[in-house]
Design a protein around this motif. Structure first.
Motif, PDB file in Angstrom:
ATOM      1  N   PHE A 119       0.802  -1.220   0.000  1.00  0.00           N
ATOM      2  CA  PHE A 119       0.000   0.000   0.000  1.00  0.00           C
ATOM      3  C   PHE A 119       0.835   1.270   0.000  1.00  0.00           C
ATOM      4  O   PHE A 119       0.335   2.336  -0.332  1.00  0.00           O
ATOM      5  N   THR A 120       2.100   1.174   0.422  1.00  0.00           N
ATOM      6  CA  THR A 120       2.947   2.368   0.464  1.00  0.00           C
ATOM      7  C   THR A 120       4.161   2.190  -0.438  1.00  0.00           C
ATOM      8  O   THR A 120       4.673   1.077  -0.602  1.00  0.00           O
ATOM      9  N   GLN A 121       4.622   3.286  -1.000  1.00  0.00           N
ATOM     10  CA  GLN A 121       5.819   3.242  -1.845  1.00  0.00           C
ATOM     11  C   GLN A 121       7.019   2.848  -1.008  1.00  0.00           C
ATOM     12  O   GLN A 121       7.909   2.142  -1.481  1.00  0.00           O
ATOM     13  N   GLU A 122       7.063   3.298   0.246  1.00  0.00           N
ATOM     14  CA  GLU A 122       8.174   2.969   1.133  1.00  0.00           C
ATOM     15  C   GLU A 122       8.291   1.455   1.338  1.00  0.00           C
ATOM     16  O   GLU A 122       9.382   0.892   1.266  1.00  0.00           O
ATOM     17  N   ALA A 123       7.160   0.784   1.583  1.00  0.00           N
ATOM     18  CA  ALA A 123       7.181  -0.671   1.774  1.00  0.00           C
ATOM     19  C   ALA A 123       7.612  -1.379   0.493  1.00  0.00           C
ATOM     20  O   ALA A 123       8.396  -2.332   0.538  1.00  0.00           O
ATOM     21  N   THR A 134      13.249 -10.691   4.248  1.00  0.00           N
ATOM     22  CA  THR A 134      12.589 -11.616   5.163  1.00  0.00           C
ATOM     23  C   THR A 134      11.502 -10.876   5.917  1.00  0.00           C
ATOM     24  O   THR A 134      11.731  -9.794   6.445  1.00  0.00           O
ATOM     25  N   VAL A 135      10.323 -11.498   5.966  1.00  0.00           N
ATOM     26  CA  VAL A 135       9.188 -10.887   6.658  1.00  0.00           C
ATOM     27  C   VAL A 135       9.350 -11.101   8.150  1.00  0.00           C
ATOM     28  O   VAL A 135       9.549 -12.210   8.619  1.00  0.00           O
ATOM     29  N   GLY A 136       9.264 -10.024   8.896  1.00  0.00           N
ATOM     30  CA  GLY A 136       9.281 -10.060  10.345  1.00  0.00           C
ATOM     31  C   GLY A 136       8.276  -9.044  10.848  1.00  0.00           C
ATOM     32  O   GLY A 136       7.542  -8.442  10.065  1.00  0.00           O
ATOM     33  N   ALA A 137       8.255  -8.833  12.118  1.00  0.00           N
ATOM     34  CA  ALA A 137       7.304  -7.896  12.714  1.00  0.00           C
ATOM     35  C   ALA A 137       7.496  -6.481  12.181  1.00  0.00           C
ATOM     36  O   ALA A 137       6.552  -5.720  12.054  1.00  0.00           O
ATOM     37  N   GLU A 138       8.747  -6.146  11.807  1.00  0.00           N
ATOM     38  CA  GLU A 138       9.023  -4.791  11.349  1.00  0.00           C
ATOM     39  C   GLU A 138       8.515  -4.512   9.946  1.00  0.00           C
ATOM     40  O   GLU A 138       8.481  -3.383   9.507  1.00  0.00           O
ATOM     41  N   ALA A 139       8.115  -5.542   9.204  1.00  0.00           N
ATOM     42  CA  ALA A 139       7.696  -5.342   7.825  1.00  0.00           C
ATOM     43  C   ALA A 139       6.303  -4.732   7.713  1.00  0.00           C
ATOM     44  O   ALA A 139       5.910  -4.297   6.644  1.00  0.00           O
ATOM     45  N   GLY A 140       5.539  -4.679   8.799  1.00  0.00           N
ATOM     46  CA  GLY A 140       4.212  -4.086   8.758  1.00  0.00           C
ATOM     47  C   GLY A 140       3.246  -4.876   7.903  1.00  0.00           C
ATOM     48  O   GLY A 140       2.419  -4.304   7.209  1.00  0.00           O
ATOM     49  N   LEU A 141       3.346  -6.207   7.920  1.00  0.00           N
ATOM     50  CA  LEU A 141       2.507  -7.062   7.094  1.00  0.00           C
ATOM     51  C   LEU A 141       1.313  -7.557   7.900  1.00  0.00           C
ATOM     52  O   LEU A 141       1.452  -7.955   9.039  1.00  0.00           O
ATOM     53  N   THR A 142       0.143  -7.515   7.279  1.00  0.00           N
ATOM     54  CA  THR A 142      -1.070  -8.042   7.888  1.00  0.00           C
ATOM     55  C   THR A 142      -1.587  -9.172   7.019  1.00  0.00           C
ATOM     56  O   THR A 142      -1.754  -8.997   5.814  1.00  0.00           O
ATOM     57  N   LEU A 143      -1.830 -10.333   7.616  1.00  0.00           N
ATOM     58  CA  LEU A 143      -2.428 -11.459   6.903  1.00  0.00           C
ATOM     59  C   LEU A 143      -3.941 -11.298   6.988  1.00  0.00           C
ATOM     60  O   LEU A 143      -4.510 -11.253   8.071  1.00  0.00           O
ATOM     61  N   VAL A 144      -4.587 -11.146   5.826  1.00  0.00           N
ATOM     62  CA  VAL A 144      -6.023 -10.909   5.770  1.00  0.00           C
ATOM     63  C   VAL A 144      -6.742 -12.229   5.540  1.00  0.00           C
ATOM     64  O   VAL A 144      -6.438 -12.939   4.580  1.00  0.00           O
ATOM     65  N   THR A 145      -7.679 -12.536   6.404  1.00  0.00           N
ATOM     66  CA  THR A 145      -8.492 -13.729   6.232  1.00  0.00           C
ATOM     67  C   THR A 145      -9.524 -13.443   5.152  1.00  0.00           C
ATOM     68  O   THR A 145     -10.281 -12.479   5.248  1.00  0.00           O
ATOM     69  N   THR A 154      -9.550   1.179   4.687  1.00  0.00           N
ATOM     70  CA  THR A 154      -9.304   0.848   6.098  1.00  0.00           C
ATOM     71  C   THR A 154      -8.006   0.079   6.227  1.00  0.00           C
ATOM     72  O   THR A 154      -7.162   0.390   7.067  1.00  0.00           O
ATOM     73  N   LEU A 155      -7.831  -0.932   5.389  1.00  0.00           N
ATOM     74  CA  LEU A 155      -6.630  -1.750   5.434  1.00  0.00           C
ATOM     75  C   LEU A 155      -5.389  -0.921   5.120  1.00  0.00           C
ATOM     76  O   LEU A 155      -4.362  -1.035   5.788  1.00  0.00           O
ATOM     77  N   LYS A 156      -5.492  -0.060   4.119  1.00  0.00           N
ATOM     78  CA  LYS A 156      -4.378   0.800   3.714  1.00  0.00           C
ATOM     79  C   LYS A 156      -3.947   1.709   4.864  1.00  0.00           C
ATOM     80  O   LYS A 156      -2.757   1.968   5.048  1.00  0.00           O
ATOM     81  N   ASN A 157      -4.912   2.188   5.654  1.00  0.00           N
ATOM     82  CA  ASN A 157      -4.598   3.063   6.783  1.00  0.00           C
ATOM     83  C   ASN A 157      -4.015   2.306   7.969  1.00  0.00           C
ATOM     84  O   ASN A 157      -3.441   2.915   8.861  1.00  0.00           O
ATOM     85  N   GLN A 158      -4.174   0.978   7.979  1.00  0.00           N
ATOM     86  CA  GLN A 158      -3.713   0.190   9.122  1.00  0.00           C
ATOM     87  C   GLN A 158      -2.399  -0.538   8.886  1.00  0.00           C
ATOM     88  O   GLN A 158      -1.739  -0.938   9.835  1.00  0.00           O
ATOM     89  N   THR A 159      -2.040  -0.778   7.630  1.00  0.00           N
ATOM     90  CA  THR A 159      -0.856  -1.581   7.357  1.00  0.00           C
ATOM     91  C   THR A 159      -0.183  -1.141   6.067  1.00  0.00           C
ATOM     92  O   THR A 159      -0.820  -0.565   5.188  1.00  0.00           O
TER      93      THR A 159
END
Length: 187
Positions: A119-123, A134-145, A154-159
């Motif tokens: 969602f962000t150019q930075e990511a 490598t994905v870790g807590a710092e990557a700001g990744l949300t697994l969506v069910t 909403t998702l874009k504003n959260q992750t």
């Protein structure tokens, strides 16, 4: 009781290790660009059909990583792998392989398609600049069910990055993004 569980777990681990190391697992031939592109197109079609709001998620994306046919196989020790494409504005800009390993009370086989929405150019820049990201807590990744109906805004504003797993086949519980490694490849 805890000591008994640890002993049982260690015995299962020791028994399964030779099976995992010496099993005749055929070496997977690398797919060509055209094969990967075909699988990516099929996975994107399935994403549109199976994930409510897919069109809006893709509209909000700075980049989309599509990894079709991700396989997870294991007994106590499991491996997960797949190869796909990173797209920006609907155009493929690179190919990546996804790999992960895990240990625990697990057994089975599962196949699924994965779509990661940046969602962000930075990511996206951080992902593209990392060799062996490598994905870790710092990557700001949300697994969506799939089926939760979270709006793209909403998702874009959260992750910064959202991951969707869909089209699952087989039996194996759960998926965790932590420790998943992505490496750029040249098919």
């Amino acid at each position: 009781m805890v000591k008994t569980i640890k002993i049982v777990f260690m015995r299962l681990l020791l028994l399964s290790l030779p099976l995992m190391l010496f099993s005749p697992i055929p070496a997977a031939a690398a797919d060509s660009q055209s094969e990967i592109n075909g699988k990516v197109a099929t996975a994107l079609d399935a994403f549109h059909k199976e994930v409510p709001g897919a069109k809006e998620y893709l509209k909000q994306a700075k980049g989309v990583l599509i990894i079709p046919d991700v396989k997870k196989v294991g007994f106590v020790i499991a491996a997960q792998w797949g190869t796909g494409a990173l797209q920006e504005a609907g155009r493929t800009v690179g190919y990546y392989k996804m790999e992960a390993g895990s240990a625990g009370f697990q057994a089975g086989y599962q196949k699924a398609d994965f779509v990661f929405i940046f969602f962000t150019q930075e990511a996206l820049n951080k992902f593209r600049s990392g060799d062996g990201f490598t994905v870790g807590a710092e990557a700001g990744l949300t697994l969506v069910t799939v089926g939760t109906g979270v709006a793209a805004d909403t998702l874009k504003n959260q992750t910064a990055v959202a991951a969707f797993a869909f089209g699952k086949e087989g039996l194996m519980a759960g998926w965790s993004a932590k420790g998943t490694k992505f490496t750029r490849v040249e098919p």
